[in-house]
Design a protein around this motif. Structure first.
Motif, PDB file in Angstrom:
ATOM      1  N   CYS A  41      38.940  41.925  37.805  1.00  0.00           N
ATOM      2  CA  CYS A  41      38.988  40.483  38.027  1.00  0.00           C
ATOM      3  C   CYS A  41      38.228  40.114  39.305  1.00  0.00           C
ATOM      4  CB  CYS A  41      40.436  40.014  38.119  1.00  0.00           C
ATOM      5  SG  CYS A  41      41.490  41.062  39.143  1.00  0.00           S
ATOM      6  N   CYS A  47      37.709  35.968  35.486  1.00  0.00           N
ATOM      7  CA  CYS A  47      38.686  37.037  35.751  1.00  0.00           C
ATOM      8  C   CYS A  47      39.480  37.339  34.485  1.00  0.00           C
ATOM      9  CB  CYS A  47      39.640  36.637  36.877  1.00  0.00           C
ATOM     10  SG  CYS A  47      40.308  34.960  36.716  1.00  0.00           S
ATOM     11  N   CYS A 104      39.475  40.783  32.134  1.00  0.00           N
ATOM     12  CA  CYS A 104      40.679  41.588  32.317  1.00  0.00           C
ATOM     13  C   CYS A 104      40.812  42.573  31.160  1.00  0.00           C
ATOM     14  CB  CYS A 104      41.913  40.693  32.376  1.00  0.00           C
ATOM     15  SG  CYS A 104      43.462  41.619  32.391  1.00  0.00           S
TER      16      CYS A 104
END
Lengths: 85, 130, 613
Positions: free
Chosen positions: B57, B88, B92
């Motif tokens: 992230c 982010c 992920c």
């Protein structure tokens, strides 16, 4: 006499089977003891709070109250203490 | 970090309830840092930050100071610098991040309290290794 | 008006579909203290604002969605909300309870009570995002089944929860229900009322929070409540594994499972249906409602046979019965399929199965020619069940008559069929034969919405009673039991938790949850709560009396009074209704016609001028 005994819902998981045959006398006061000795399920300490025993669909406590006897061909069922559905 | 066993999850969302309740003193599941996503009729899964070592992230974030590692060694969001691009969340490896008001939310395990673990009725949520 | 009361969303949302007006008002503190929420709110609002004689499918009717204070909180099973209206099936009071996640989402949007009035000129859906509320055209989704509706609206409005009607509600079929995130506001035709108002769906997203009066005390009460539920052999024993059908074997054993429209004692393959076979053959996984540790819901898959591939949430005990034993049917796959179709079209599965079983008896008795149905409709014909569900849901052929309910169907079919049309006040009987547990007979006869097992549930007490005080086959003590349960269940239906939590939790625990959440002094007293429960039950009774109901409506089908039970365990019993009813009216403080006396009305603090003399 030999009678068929059924275990409803979660009781069947606790005893590890859905039905079997047990040997009982005609005295309903002995029924719980027979179940305990032959199935190994501590029914006497649980009856009324965690389970109930039905004879022909009627509570064992009623039977004892009425002074009735267990007879050939009677159907026994151990039932968890359940609410609704 | 927080661990999740999807097989044990029932979709009850108690984690959402207790998270918001502990953080904000109100019951506001939508604002919780852990969010359930349903997959009717099956149970779905929950989105939350695992506070993993990979920290993809931070790598993904185009802003310099929006995401940083705080004094508890956990990823934290600096709201002032965040542009809500959600890169982010895109990158992920565990899925998506829960979002509130456009901002991604990073679970901090209630700083070791793990409230949701305490309340999960099936132990689908548990404490992982730090 | 002061600050928001802790625990509550804080607002009443009133939508007038005729004018297109939307009005969000703070919730009145007096209403909270006097009526708590949920069913309580509904009883007060409908009594005050719906004069008698209104046509349920006209724009004069009103439909409410009401949350309880515990809805959407940390309390276990706090998923529940109530739909309330005048029923197009029965013409009397209706309140219908639903779990899942819709009610909580309404609560997070700040809404404790949603009032829908009037009728939209063209199809609409209501979109609620906190205080941002609009009516949106629904022409493009009118006609969608409930699954497609939900999916479509979820995509268009991400993160929302949806309550909607399907084609059956749109067609105003009196058996139509409202589907909400996989669960239902089932009985009594709430779906038809929404259809009559041209309201396809309510779509809601709530970002707000619910405050709590005493944080630590509430957390502790909740913690205790969860702990208690985990000790129960019901909520942490059989129910999570077997679902609502955990009771199936024992109900059958006790002679309380109705077979073939309450007249049969057996049917082919009946040994194939019970909680064990459901677990083995159908259940794929568990699902919980909001904040619930009991996890009674299952999702199922038919793995082989004619109905291979059918999926669905359920089947619930009531639907296993209504499409199984009620129709003499032992094909599990067809049972799931029938329930799936009811969800798909938006039909109440209990009433639908009940009326199909009724039709099957008419067919076998040759009261209705096969040409009028179009196919063989004998008991046990699973394909006939599926066809009939489709026909009812689309108002096709004989389905149009059946969709009006079993009472109207019998009136039309005649030939003595009225004696075995299994309903009370027009609402079809659910899965308990009261000849085997007579308290249920009184419960059905005196339920405020018609034959219902959820106003007073005496079955377990009657059959499993460990004190042996109760005999399931006799009238003794039943009036008392039914009255006490009706009053307490009125509270349960007002506070927003599930009836299944009632088994593991005692009344004091529930009182503590309410009080620590809201801080309302009146809610700390169980005695005061029970009085409110009694008040609510009397108010719905008065609503019905105002519509003309009295003792002769507190009846049971002829079959249950005059025909002996076919089940061995029930020992040829019939329901001694008169005896129980006399005692019940006395205990209730109602007169011999079953109307609350002015003493009772005053005692409860009700202002019902039509009944004061």
């Amino acid at each position: 006499m030999n009678l068929k005994i059924n275990f409803s819902a979660g009781i069947s998981d606790e005893v590890g089977m859905r039905e079997t045959v047990i040997t009982v006398s005609s005295n309903p006061n002995d029924l719980l003891k027979c179940i305990e000795e032959q199935i190994g399920f501590p029914v006497r300490s649980k009856v009324g709070t965690r389970c109930m025993v039905l004879v022909n669909g009627r509570s064992i406590k009623k039977l004892i109250q009425e002074g009735a006897t267990i007879q050939e061909g009677d159907s026994i069922m151990v039932v968890p203490y359940l609410s609704g559905g | 970090m927080l661990k999740y066993d999807k097989e044990l999850c029932t979709g009850c969302r108690l984690c959402e309830v207790i998270c918001s309740f502990n953080r904000f003193q109100i019951i506001a599941p939508r604002q919780s840092f852990i969010q359930y996503v349903d997959n009717w009729p099956q149970v779905g899964f929950i989105d939350f930050c695992r506070q993993c070592k990979g920290q993809k992230c931070i790598e993904a974030c185009p802003q310099e100071d929006a995401l940083f590692v705080n004094e508890h060694s956990m990823v934290e969001l600096n709201h002032a610098a965040c542009t809500k691009c959600l890169e982010c969340s895109e990158l992920c490896p565990f899925g998506e991040l829960p979002v509130n008001g456009g901002y991604p939310l990073f679970c901090d395990t209630c700083l070791g309290e793990y409230s949701c673990v305490k309340w999960c009725p099936t132990r689908a949520l548990s404490r992982g290794d730090e | 008006m002061g600050e928001k009361i802790p625990g509550y969303g804080g607002y009443i949302l009133e939508v007038d579909l005729s004018e297109g007006n939307i009005n969000r008002q703070p919730l009145d503190e007096e209403l909270i203290k006097e009526y708590i929420g949920g069913k309580g709110f509904a009883s007060k609002i409908l009594y005050d604002e719906l004069p008698s004689g209104i046509e349920p499918l006209s724009s004069d009717n009103m439909i409410l969605f009401a949350n309880g204070p515990l809805t959407g909180t940390l309390a276990p099973t706090s998923a529940r909300s109530v739909l309330s209206t005048k029923s197009p099936l029965t013409g009397i009071w209706l309140d219908s309870n639903c779990g899942g996640s819709f009610g909580p989402e309404l609560k997070f949007a700040g809404i404790d009570l949603l009032k829908i009035k009037g009728k939209a000129k063209t199809p609409k859906y209501l979109l609620i995002e906190d205080s941002d509320i609009t009516l949106i055209d629904a022409d493009d989704i009118w006609g969608f089944d409930t699954f497609k509706t939900k999916e479509f609206l979820h995509q268009r409005h991400p993160g929302t929860k949806v309550a909607c009607i399907g084609p059956s509600g749109e067609k105003m079929i009196p058996l139509a229900c409202v589907q909400a995130e996989g669960r239902s506001y089932g009985r009594g035709g709430g779906g038809a009322v929404l259809g009559s108002k041209n309201l396809k769906a309510i779509v809601v997203k709530g970002n707000e929070g619910i405050s709590v009066y005493d944080h630590n005390a509430f957390v502790n009460s909740c913690r205790e409540a969860f702990g208690e539920l985990m000790l129960s052999s019901d909520s942490n024993g059989s129910r999570p594994i077997y679902g609502t059908s955990c009771i199936y074997s024992f109900i059958q054993e006790a002679g309380v499972l109705p077979i073939q429209n309450f007249k049969g004692s057996a049917f082919p393959g009946m040994e194939r249906i019970n909680e064990h076979s459901l677990l083995e053959n159908l259940y794929e996984g568990n699902r919980a409602c909001f904040a619930c540790p009991i996890i009674c819901s299952k999702h199922s898959l038919v793995k082989g046979g004619k109905y291979k591939g059918v999926i669905g949430e359920g089947p619930e005990y009531e639907n296993v019965w209504s499409f199984g034993p009620q129709c003499g049917n032992s094909n599990l796959g067809s049972i799931l399929k029938a329930e799936y179709l009811c969800d798909y079209y938006g039909l109440d599965a209990i009433s639908t199965g009940n009326v199909i079983g009724f039709l099957m008896e008419c067919y076998e008795k040759k009261l209705i020619p096969e040409t009028e149905i179009g196919f063989n409709a004998s008991f046990g014909n699973d394909e006939a069940i599926i066809k009939l569900v489709q026909m009812i849901s689309k108002k096709e052929g004989i389905g149009e008559l059946l969709g009006k309910g079993v009472a109207k169907a019998a009136k039309e079919i005649k030939g003595g069929s009225e004696q075995f049309a299994m309903h009370v006040k027009g609402l079809e009987l659910p899965a308990y034969d009261p000849r085997g547990a007579v308290g249920m007979g009184l419960a059905y006869a005196t339920s405020d919405r018609g034959a219902c097992h959820l106003r007073a549930y005496t079955v377990s007490s009657e059959i499993l009673d460990s004190t042996a005080r109760l005999d399931p086959l006799t009238a003794e003590y039943k009036a008392e039991l039914v009255k006490i349960e009706q009053d307490w269940f009125s509270i349960l239906d007002s506070i927003g938790i599930c009836i299944f939590a009632n088994f593991g939790l005692n009344q004091n625990q529930l009182t503590k949850l309410l009080h620590t959440l809201t801080g309302i002094k009146e809610f700390s007293s169980l005695v005061k709560l029970l009085t409110i429960g009694e008040k609510i039950y009397n108010l719905t009774r008065l609503f019905n009396c105002r519509e003309g109901l009295k003792r002769d409506s507190d009846m049971l089908p002829y079959r249950l009074i005059e025909e002996e039970s076919p089940h061995i365990s029930a020992r040829n019993n019939t329901v001694p209704l008169d005896e129980m009813l006399n005692e019940y009216y006395f205990i209730r403080g109602w007169n011999k016609e079953g109307i609350p006396t002015s003493e009772k009305i005053n005692e409860l603090g009700l202002k019902c001028h039509e009944f004061e003399n």
